[in-house]
Design a protein around this motif. Sequence first.
Motif, PDB file in Angstrom:
ATOM      1  N   GLU A  74      24.698   7.839  28.937  1.00  0.00           N
ATOM      2  CA  GLU A  74      26.057   7.280  28.877  1.00  0.00           C
ATOM      3  C   GLU A  74      26.188   6.279  27.734  1.00  0.00           C
ATOM      4  OE1 GLU A  74      28.719   8.254  30.591  1.00  0.00           O
ATOM      5  OE2 GLU A  74      27.461   9.772  31.560  1.00  0.00           O
ATOM      6  N   LYS A  75      25.155   5.474  27.516  1.00  0.00           N
ATOM      7  CA  LYS A  75      25.194   4.515  26.403  1.00  0.00           C
ATOM      8  C   LYS A  75      25.272   5.257  25.072  1.00  0.00           C
ATOM      9  CE  LYS A  75      22.820   0.522  28.413  1.00  0.00           C
ATOM     10  NZ  LYS A  75      21.626  -0.343  28.342  1.00  0.00           N
ATOM     11  N   THR A  76      24.502   6.327  24.957  1.00  0.00           N
ATOM     12  CA  THR A  76      24.522   7.121  23.729  1.00  0.00           C
ATOM     13  C   THR A  76      25.904   7.724  23.510  1.00  0.00           C
ATOM     14  OG1 THR A  76      22.175   7.642  24.013  1.00  0.00           O
ATOM     15  CG2 THR A  76      23.416   9.044  22.524  1.00  0.00           C
ATOM     16  N   LYS A  77      26.498   8.280  24.568  1.00  0.00           N
ATOM     17  CA  LYS A  77      27.839   8.848  24.460  1.00  0.00           C
ATOM     18  C   LYS A  77      28.841   7.786  24.034  1.00  0.00           C
ATOM     19  CE  LYS A  77      27.458  12.523  27.931  1.00  0.00           C
ATOM     20  NZ  LYS A  77      27.934  12.972  29.259  1.00  0.00           N
ATOM     21  N   THR A  78      28.709   6.591  24.611  1.00  0.00           N
ATOM     22  CA  THR A  78      29.634   5.503  24.283  1.00  0.00           C
ATOM     23  C   THR A  78      29.493   5.102  22.821  1.00  0.00           C
ATOM     24  OG1 THR A  78      29.506   4.703  26.551  1.00  0.00           O
ATOM     25  CG2 THR A  78      30.339   3.162  24.917  1.00  0.00           C
ATOM     26  N   ARG A  79      28.266   5.013  22.328  1.00  0.00           N
ATOM     27  CA  ARG A  79      28.043   4.659  20.917  1.00  0.00           C
ATOM     28  C   ARG A  79      28.637   5.724  19.996  1.00  0.00           C
ATOM     29  NH1 ARG A  79      21.955   3.352  21.869  1.00  0.00           N
ATOM     30  NH2 ARG A  79      22.153   1.347  22.895  1.00  0.00           N
ATOM     31  N   VAL A  80      28.389   6.981  20.335  1.00  0.00           N
ATOM     32  CA  VAL A  80      28.930   8.079  19.519  1.00  0.00           C
ATOM     33  C   VAL A  80      30.456   8.020  19.519  1.00  0.00           C
ATOM     34  CG1 VAL A  80      29.166  10.602  19.390  1.00  0.00           C
ATOM     35  CG2 VAL A  80      26.921   9.577  19.796  1.00  0.00           C
ATOM     36  N   TYR A  81      31.052   7.763  20.663  1.00  0.00           N
ATOM     37  CA  TYR A  81      32.506   7.675  20.763  1.00  0.00           C
ATOM     38  C   TYR A  81      33.029   6.522  19.907  1.00  0.00           C
ATOM     39  CZ  TYR A  81      37.139   6.923  22.714  1.00  0.00           C
ATOM     40  OH  TYR A  81      38.484   6.729  22.870  1.00  0.00           O
ATOM     41  N   LYS A  82      32.358   5.382  19.978  1.00  0.00           N
ATOM     42  CA  LYS A  82      32.801   4.229  19.189  1.00  0.00           C
ATOM     43  C   LYS A  82      32.706   4.523  17.696  1.00  0.00           C
ATOM     44  CE  LYS A  82      31.705   0.531  22.486  1.00  0.00           C
ATOM     45  NZ  LYS A  82      30.846  -0.625  22.758  1.00  0.00           N
ATOM     46  N   VAL A  83      31.576   5.115  17.293  1.00  0.00           N
ATOM     47  CA  VAL A  83      31.386   5.411  15.875  1.00  0.00           C
ATOM     48  C   VAL A  83      32.418   6.424  15.398  1.00  0.00           C
ATOM     49  CG1 VAL A  83      29.802   6.489  14.212  1.00  0.00           C
ATOM     50  CG2 VAL A  83      28.944   4.797  15.830  1.00  0.00           C
ATOM     51  N   THR A  84      32.645   7.480  16.168  1.00  0.00           N
ATOM     52  CA  THR A  84      33.620   8.500  15.753  1.00  0.00           C
ATOM     53  C   THR A  84      35.033   7.924  15.739  1.00  0.00           C
ATOM     54  OG1 THR A  84      33.724   9.353  18.020  1.00  0.00           O
ATOM     55  CG2 THR A  84      32.266  10.487  16.485  1.00  0.00           C
ATOM     56  N   THR A  85      35.315   7.031  16.665  1.00  0.00           N
ATOM     57  CA  THR A  85      36.641   6.405  16.684  1.00  0.00           C
ATOM     58  C   THR A  85      36.841   5.560  15.438  1.00  0.00           C
ATOM     59  OG1 THR A  85      36.623   6.351  19.097  1.00  0.00           O
ATOM     60  CG2 THR A  85      38.179   4.894  18.002  1.00  0.00           C
ATOM     61  N   VAL A  86      35.831   4.771  15.098  1.00  0.00           N
ATOM     62  CA  VAL A  86      35.933   3.931  13.903  1.00  0.00           C
ATOM     63  C   VAL A  86      36.079   4.808  12.660  1.00  0.00           C
ATOM     64  CG1 VAL A  86      34.663   2.312  12.431  1.00  0.00           C
ATOM     65  CG2 VAL A  86      34.737   1.968  14.902  1.00  0.00           C
ATOM     66  N   LEU A  87      35.277   5.880  12.571  1.00  0.00           N
ATOM     67  CA  LEU A  87      35.363   6.779  11.419  1.00  0.00           C
ATOM     68  C   LEU A  87      36.732   7.460  11.350  1.00  0.00           C
ATOM     69  CD1 LEU A  87      31.823   8.409  11.415  1.00  0.00           C
ATOM     70  CD2 LEU A  87      32.706   6.677   9.836  1.00  0.00           C
ATOM     71  N   ALA A  88      37.267   7.853  12.507  1.00  0.00           N
ATOM     72  CA  ALA A  88      38.589   8.485  12.529  1.00  0.00           C
ATOM     73  C   ALA A  88      39.663   7.513  12.064  1.00  0.00           C
ATOM     74  CB  ALA A  88      38.891   9.003  13.935  1.00  0.00           C
ATOM     75  N   VAL A  89      39.578   6.268  12.491  1.00  0.00           N
ATOM     76  CA  VAL A  89      40.560   5.259  12.083  1.00  0.00           C
ATOM     77  C   VAL A  89      40.452   5.026  10.576  1.00  0.00           C
ATOM     78  CG1 VAL A  89      41.180   2.818  12.271  1.00  0.00           C
ATOM     79  CG2 VAL A  89      40.723   4.157  14.328  1.00  0.00           C
ATOM     80  N   ILE A  90      39.214   4.918  10.087  1.00  0.00           N
ATOM     81  CA  ILE A  90      39.023   4.696   8.647  1.00  0.00           C
ATOM     82  C   ILE A  90      39.532   5.912   7.866  1.00  0.00           C
ATOM     83  CG2 ILE A  90      37.274   4.466   6.838  1.00  0.00           C
ATOM     84  CD1 ILE A  90      35.652   2.771   8.823  1.00  0.00           C
ATOM     85  N   GLY A  91      39.196   7.123   8.379  1.00  0.00           N
ATOM     86  CA  GLY A  91      39.681   8.342   7.707  1.00  0.00           C
ATOM     87  C   GLY A  91      41.188   8.410   7.709  1.00  0.00           C
ATOM     88  N   GLY A  92      41.818   8.066   8.815  1.00  0.00           N
ATOM     89  CA  GLY A  92      43.285   8.053   8.882  1.00  0.00           C
ATOM     90  C   GLY A  92      43.880   7.044   7.954  1.00  0.00           C
ATOM     91  N   PHE A  93      43.243   5.879   7.853  1.00  0.00           N
ATOM     92  CA  PHE A  93      43.725   4.825   6.947  1.00  0.00           C
ATOM     93  C   PHE A  93      43.615   5.290   5.494  1.00  0.00           C
ATOM     94  CE2 PHE A  93      43.053   0.822   4.591  1.00  0.00           C
ATOM     95  CZ  PHE A  93      44.253   0.202   4.910  1.00  0.00           C
ATOM     96  N   ILE A  94      42.507   5.941   5.150  1.00  0.00           N
ATOM     97  CA  ILE A  94      42.308   6.438   3.795  1.00  0.00           C
ATOM     98  C   ILE A  94      43.347   7.508   3.471  1.00  0.00           C
ATOM     99  CG2 ILE A  94      40.724   7.744   2.292  1.00  0.00           C
ATOM    100  CD1 ILE A  94      38.436   6.208   3.636  1.00  0.00           C
ATOM    101  N   LEU A  95      43.590   8.415   4.418  1.00  0.00           N
ATOM    102  CA  LEU A  95      44.613   9.455   4.205  1.00  0.00           C
ATOM    103  C   LEU A  95      45.995   8.830   4.040  1.00  0.00           C
ATOM    104  CD1 LEU A  95      43.570  12.297   6.680  1.00  0.00           C
ATOM    105  CD2 LEU A  95      43.641  12.424   4.193  1.00  0.00           C
ATOM    106  N   ALA A  96      46.266   7.814   4.817  1.00  0.00           N
ATOM    107  CA  ALA A  96      47.586   7.174   4.728  1.00  0.00           C
ATOM    108  C   ALA A  96      47.765   6.478   3.377  1.00  0.00           C
ATOM    109  CB  ALA A  96      47.750   6.165   5.848  1.00  0.00           C
ATOM    110  N   ILE A  97      46.707   5.881   2.878  1.00  0.00           N
ATOM    111  CA  ILE A  97      46.786   5.176   1.592  1.00  0.00           C
ATOM    112  C   ILE A  97      46.880   6.171   0.435  1.00  0.00           C
ATOM    113  CG2 ILE A  97      45.477   3.718   0.006  1.00  0.00           C
ATOM    114  CD1 ILE A  97      44.383   2.237   2.354  1.00  0.00           C
ATOM    115  N   SER A  98      46.166   7.293   0.532  1.00  0.00           N
ATOM    116  CA  SER A  98      46.130   8.253  -0.570  1.00  0.00           C
ATOM    117  C   SER A  98      47.444   9.043  -0.695  1.00  0.00           C
ATOM    118  CB  SER A  98      44.954   9.208  -0.446  1.00  0.00           C
ATOM    119  OG  SER A  98      45.100   9.989   0.742  1.00  0.00           O
ATOM    120  N   ASN A  99      48.247   9.120   0.295  1.00  0.00           N
ATOM    121  CA  ASN A  99      49.520   9.864   0.228  1.00  0.00           C
ATOM    122  C   ASN A  99      50.573   9.021  -0.295  1.00  0.00           C
ATOM    123  OD1 ASN A  99      48.589  12.282   1.096  1.00  0.00           O
ATOM    124  ND2 ASN A  99      49.077  11.886   3.241  1.00  0.00           N
TER     125      ASN A  99
END
Length: 99
Positions: A74-99
């Motif tokens: 469960e801890k591993t799943k939580t870490r993976v979820y947190k990391v993917t969430t942060v990466l998704a937010v950063i990716g969304g922010f980058i896409l928003a800035i590049s458009n």
Amino acid sequence: MIKDLITGDAAKEENKVLKIGIDNLKSQVSLLDMNVLDLKKQNTNLEAITIGQKQLMEIYKDDAAAAEKQLKKEKTKTRVYKVTTVLAVIGGFILAISN
């Protein structure tokens, strides 16, 4: 002859006293035997309880190990979820800035 009668009566009385003493000793032996049987039964019960407690401890150890393994997953799943969430937010922010 009177002396023999007196001696015989004394012997009869002594015999009665000895029989009573023997009966008392038999009763005491019987009680002691019962006590020994009770103690053996208690010992058997305590051994059964001890075996049961050992089995419970093994079950608790197994359950604790399984719970710890599950917690790590469960801890591993939580870490993976947190990391993917942060990466998704950063990716969304980058896409928003590049458009």
